[in-house]
Design an enzyme around this catalytic site. Structure first.
Site, PDB file in Angstrom:
ATOM      1  CE  LYS A  82      -3.837   2.017   2.701  1.00 32.86           C
ATOM      2  NZ  LYS A  82      -4.723   1.789   3.869  1.00 32.86           N
ATOM      3  CB  SER A 157      -7.826   3.747   3.027  1.00 29.89           C
ATOM      4  OG  SER A 157      -7.026   3.134   4.046  1.00 29.89           O
ATOM      5  CB  SER A 181      -8.281   0.828   5.921  1.00 27.72           C
ATOM      6  OG  SER A 181      -8.964   2.045   6.062  1.00 27.72           O
TER       7      SER A 181
END
Length: 473
Positions: A82, A157, A181
């Protein structure tokens, strides 16, 4: 092996084939890079692809394994990280306008550990701006799209990590989770996402969201794959104030033991008996039946104080989020997208006294929840109350009604950030629109091995669900 078949192997299956020399790290890495090139423009799962670097690492891994110098089961296995995780020499944007040219000089601790295990990073995956919301619709870097239906959100996210794994661009990825997330996008994309115990995995070198609630975890296509990655990631980091020096088991060792005789509890109190779409409720009932058929003892129990976690969440998340973002906001408030700017504004208004009181109460509630969960092998519940809503409207459908997708995941997932307990989501089939449904498996602190074992038992009993793939090939 054809690319599409190879690219849908799980991290565990790839590991077995690489270690047996049935597949080479070079062959594997080339196949995933070709797939990223073919699909990424459509789904925007990756913001940066590090192909040349990955191929260099793959050639080195191939030579080391051939010479009998394997570093372990992840040697030669690709993954994505990420884009709020620092990577030395590789652009790390944090999904923000403030870090368009940010190239860290050091790796985050999680990247360092995966390098030591021989895993090969193929690139940085898309994220909501500053990992601050749950859609991965990013005004600075574009919208990540769901491989099951590109008109639907991927969640967030850690949306790029979920999309990349679901679309077969990567067998595993790292995500972060402050209020859901890792697990929201994993649920919406039909993959496995694990939030370990708070303090189990170092978060040093990761852009903070809310340090008291931040977690890092693996996102994979199977529980076994998650176990391999957690083996490499878990453990104390003396330079991270949030990690705990707690013994780390081999998460893969006991994963196949099954659930016969296990006590699995249902507790709707944890999601405040929030409304769940009927198709998800039906799939959840079927999942309960699967566990009963496997010999588990399933019972419903009550935990009346569970709703307090949701009540306290904003009082903790707000001030910590505002503290980190205040310098950026004061310098350039227009550098934020509208939703993240709104989050900062309400976060900054929460009184410090509320934060202090919430932190005190949370300590006692966490102890209560840990004692409650220690009486069971696992607690199960739906992961989210709806399937992925459309990008254009952000309107979720729950029992035929349109509902604004605004923190709908919170009652189901954020409570486990507050408790700090492990929470793993796993595919539970598809709804009538062909969108993924998801099961949430929660255990007492430090018992990720139980969550992985329960998930693996469910996967093994539902091979038809495990075989589902997005309609993109």
């Amino acid at each position: 092996m054809p690319d599409d078949a190879l690219c849908y192997l799980s991290a565990y299956e790839l590991s077995e084939k690489i270690q047996a020399k049935a597949l080479s790290p070079v062959e594997v890495t080339e196949a995933f890079l070709r797939r990223i090139e073919a699909l990424n423009d459509k789904y925007l799962a990756f913001l940066t692809v590090t192909g040349d670097r990955a191929m260099e690492e793959a050639r080195r891994a191939e030579a080391e394994i051939a010479a009998g110098r394997s570093l372990g089961p992840l040697h030669g296995v690709p993954y994505g990280a990420k884009d709020i995780i620092d990577t030395a020499g590789v652009l790390t944007t944090n999904g923000s306008s403030f870090h368009r040219d940010n190239v860290p000089s050091e790796d985050a601790e999680c990247i360092r550990r995966l390098k030591g295990a021989g895993a090969i990073m193929l690139g940085k995956t898309h994220t909501h701006e500053f990992a601050a919301a749950s859609t991965t619709i990013n005004p600075h870097w574009g919208t990540c799209r769901n491989p099951w239906n590109p008109e639907r959100i991927v969640g967030g996210s850690s949306g790029g990590s979920a999309a990349a794994v679901a679309a077969g661009m990567i067998p595993a990825a790292l995500g972060t989770d402050t209020g859901g997330s890792v697990r929201t996008p994993a649920a919406f994309c039909g993959i496995v996402g694990l939030k370990p115990t708070h303090g189990r995995v170092s978060i040093r070198g990761i852009c903070p969201n809310v340090l008291s609630l931040d977690h890092l975890g693996p996102m994979t296509r199977s529980a076994r794959g998650g176990a391999l990655f957690l083996n490499a990631l878990a453990g104390f980091d003396a330079m991270d104030s949030k990690t705990r020096n707690v013994p780390v088991p081999d998460y893969a060792a006991d994963i196949g033991r099954g659930v016969k005789g296990s006590r699995i509890i249902l507790c709707p109190d944890f999601y405040s008996n929030a409304e769940v779409d009927g198709e998800i409720a039906q799939a959840f009932v079927h999942a309960i039946d699967v566990f009963r058929d496997l010999g588990a003892k399933v019972e419903t129990v009550s935990f009346p104080d569970a709703g307090r976690f949701g009540d306290l969440f904003q009082s903790i998340a707000g001030p910590e989020f505002a503290e980190f973002h205040r310098p950026f906001f004061e310098k350039n408030p227009d550098g934020y997208g509208a939703d993240v700017r709104e989050r900062y504004e309400w976060s900054a208004e929460i009184p410090l006294d509320d934060y202090v009181r919430a932190m005190r109460e949370r300590v006692l509630l966490r102890r209560e929840a840990a004692a409650f969960l220690r009486g069971a092998d696992a607690m199960i519940m739906p992961s989210v109350p709806c399937a992925a809503p459309p990008i254009e409207t952000l309107t979720a459908e729950i029992n035929g009604r349109g509902v604004r997708f605004h923190y709908l995941h919170r009652p189901f997932l954020s409570c486990h950030n507050m408790t700090g307990c492990p929470s793993l989501v796993a595919p539970m089939g598809l709804n009538k629109l062909g969108l993924p449904l998801s099961l949430n498996i929660v255990t007492a602190p430090w018992r990720e091995a139980d969550a992985l074992r329960v998930a693996h038992a469910y996967e093994s009993a539902t091979p038809d669900i495990r075989a589902l793939r997005p309609p993109i090939d």
